[in-house]
Design a protein around this motif. Structure first.
Motif, short mmCIF file in Angstrom:
data_model
loop_
_atom_site.label_atom_id
_atom_site.label_comp_id
_atom_site.label_asym_id
_atom_site.label_seq_id
_atom_site.Cartn_x
_atom_site.Cartn_y
_atom_site.Cartn_z
N VAL A 143 -21.38 38.98 15.99
CA VAL A 143 -21.86 40.36 16.17
C VAL A 143 -21.02 41.06 17.22
O VAL A 143 -20.50 42.17 17.24
CB VAL A 143 -23.44 40.31 16.56
N GLN A 144 -20.85 40.15 18.43
CA GLN A 144 -20.14 40.77 19.65
C GLN A 144 -18.69 41.01 18.93
O GLN A 144 -18.10 41.93 19.66
CB GLN A 144 -20.07 39.80 20.65
N GLU A 145 -18.11 40.26 18.25
CA GLU A 145 -16.74 40.28 18.01
C GLU A 145 -16.80 41.54 16.89
O GLU A 145 -15.80 42.51 17.10
CB GLU A 145 -16.22 39.21 17.09
N ALA A 146 -17.73 41.76 16.00
CA ALA A 146 -17.70 43.11 15.06
C ALA A 146 -17.98 44.26 15.79
O ALA A 146 -17.42 45.49 15.37
CB ALA A 146 -18.91 42.87 14.07
N LEU A 147 -18.51 44.34 17.09
CA LEU A 147 -18.77 45.41 17.60
C LEU A 147 -17.52 45.72 18.72
O LEU A 147 -17.50 46.95 19.08
CB LEU A 147 -20.01 45.13 18.54
N ARG A 148 -16.90 44.85 19.06
CA ARG A 148 -15.57 44.99 19.84
C ARG A 148 -14.69 45.92 19.38
O ARG A 148 -14.21 45.93 18.16
CB ARG A 148 -14.85 43.68 20.11
N GLY A 149 -14.41 46.96 20.12
CA GLY A 149 -13.43 47.98 19.28
C GLY A 149 -14.22 49.05 18.60
O GLY A 149 -13.43 50.07 18.34
N GLN A 150 -15.32 49.05 18.36
CA GLN A 150 -16.09 49.99 17.48
C GLN A 150 -16.49 51.15 18.22
O GLN A 150 -17.04 50.94 19.55
CB GLN A 150 -17.30 49.33 16.77
N LEU A 151 -16.56 52.30 17.91
CA LEU A 151 -17.13 53.73 18.49
C LEU A 151 -18.38 53.78 17.74
O LEU A 151 -18.35 54.76 16.54
CB LEU A 151 -16.33 54.77 18.41
N LEU A 152 -19.45 53.66 18.20
CA LEU A 152 -20.76 53.79 17.63
C LEU A 152 -21.24 55.26 17.71
O LEU A 152 -20.89 55.99 18.58
CB LEU A 152 -22.02 53.01 18.38
N ALA A 153 -21.67 55.81 16.69
CA ALA A 153 -21.72 57.19 16.73
C ALA A 153 -20.49 57.90 16.78
O ALA A 153 -20.62 59.13 17.07
CB ALA A 153 -22.87 57.86 17.43
N GLY A 154 -19.53 57.56 16.52
CA GLY A 154 -18.31 57.91 16.53
C GLY A 154 -17.53 58.26 17.87
O GLY A 154 -16.43 58.55 18.06
N ARG A 155 -18.47 57.70 19.13
CA ARG A 155 -17.79 57.99 20.63
C ARG A 155 -18.44 56.99 21.52
O ARG A 155 -17.68 57.14 22.59
CB ARG A 155 -18.19 59.37 21.00
N PHE A 156 -19.09 56.00 21.13
CA PHE A 156 -19.74 55.17 22.05
C PHE A 156 -19.07 53.56 21.95
O PHE A 156 -19.72 52.88 20.71
CB PHE A 156 -21.09 55.00 22.17
N SER A 157 -18.43 53.03 22.99
CA SER A 157 -18.09 51.79 22.85
C SER A 157 -19.23 50.75 23.66
O SER A 157 -19.82 51.26 24.66
CB SER A 157 -16.94 51.39 23.32
N VAL A 158 -19.95 49.80 23.20
CA VAL A 158 -20.89 49.14 23.88
C VAL A 158 -20.35 47.68 23.96
O VAL A 158 -19.85 47.13 23.54
CB VAL A 158 -22.10 49.15 23.01
N ARG A 159 -21.25 47.22 25.03
CA ARG A 159 -21.22 45.71 25.25
C ARG A 159 -22.71 45.06 25.17
O ARG A 159 -23.65 45.81 25.27
CB ARG A 159 -20.75 45.51 26.59
N THR A 160 -22.68 43.79 24.67
CA THR A 160 -24.07 43.38 24.35
C THR A 160 -24.21 41.79 25.21
O THR A 160 -23.57 41.28 25.58
CB THR A 160 -24.09 43.19 22.84
N ARG A 161 -25.60 41.48 25.22
CA ARG A 161 -26.03 40.18 25.72
C ARG A 161 -26.62 39.57 24.73
O ARG A 161 -27.50 40.20 23.81
CB ARG A 161 -26.79 40.24 26.95
N VAL A 162 -26.60 38.28 24.37
CA VAL A 162 -27.63 37.37 23.27
C VAL A 162 -28.14 36.21 23.80
O VAL A 162 -27.37 35.56 24.94
CB VAL A 162 -26.22 37.12 22.13
N GLY A 163 -29.13 36.29 23.58
CA GLY A 163 -29.76 35.03 24.10
C GLY A 163 -30.45 34.20 22.80
O GLY A 163 -31.15 34.65 21.87
#
Length: 210
Positions: free
Chosen positions: A93-113
């Motif tokens: 999931v973290q790899e899939a989100l890396r470089g993505q722009l959510l809603a066309g403009r937002f790059s996010v970082r995450t934490r997983v437990g």
């Protein structure tokens, strides 16, 4: 519902619970229009849920910016592969989100437990991806551990590390004191080799967010 029907619908078993959320989500969305927040959530939840289901997990619920998923509820039951799949999904999931722009403009970082333990599973809700599917203290443990994860990492409890066996490499981190727990919790960061990471990218590839 009779006691017999309840017993048939619910069962006790071991599972691995995954919690993931976005770092700094509250401040990120504080000044955004609700429609923009919804677009961001739609892209985020879409990516997370696709990777979770591709990895054999069940999405139990979405809450704000958090996704809770469960591994080991299938017909084959719980084992080392279920625990390892939960870890791989967190990393994927973290790899899939890396470089993505959510809603066309937002790059996010995450934490997983990740936490592993016994729960009561509602079998019918499992089939329907329903809320309230599992009950047990392991749920709150996974949520708490997620809050202590360094940004863009996957952390697991000692039970998850033991359950995954030699399928996953881990780095031991300093124990953490978690509110409500009488003892400090051992904490382990999930690691993978380049070879495993390449295989994971192929298995859990997802399309770019719209």
């Amino acid at each position: 519902m009779t006691a017999i029907a309840m017993a048939e619908q619910e069962r006790r078993q071991t599972v691995t619970v995954l919690f993931i959320d976005i770092v700094g989500f509250t401040s990120l969305v504080d000044d955004l229009d609700c429609a923009v927040v919804r677009a961001l959530q739609r892209d985020y939840f879409g990516i997370v849920s696709e990777v979770v289901r591709a990895g054999g997990g069940v999405v139990e619920k979405y809450v704000g910016d958090a996704v809770m998923a469960v591994f080991g509820t299938g017909a084959t039951g719980f084992g080392a592969e279920a625990a390892a799949s939960a870890v791989r999904v967190g990393l994927s999931v973290q790899e899939a989100l890396r470089g993505q722009l959510l809603a066309g403009r937002f790059s996010v970082r995450t934490r997983v437990g990740l936490a592993t333990g016994d729960v009561i599973v509602d079998v019918e809700a499992t089939r329907d991806y329903g809320h309230g599917m599992i009950s047990g203290s392991v749920v709150s443990t996974a949520a708490r551990l997620q809050a202590y994860a360094p940004h863009d990492t996957v952390v697991a409890c000692a039970q998850t590390r033991a359950a995954a066996g030699d399928l996953i490499a881990f780095q031991e981190l300093p124990p953490v004191r978690v509110p409500g727990k009488s003892r400090a919790l051992d904490l382990f960061r999930a690691l993978e080799s380049h070879r495993a990471r390449s295989a994971k990218r192929h298995l859990y590839a997802v399309p770019a967010a719209a």
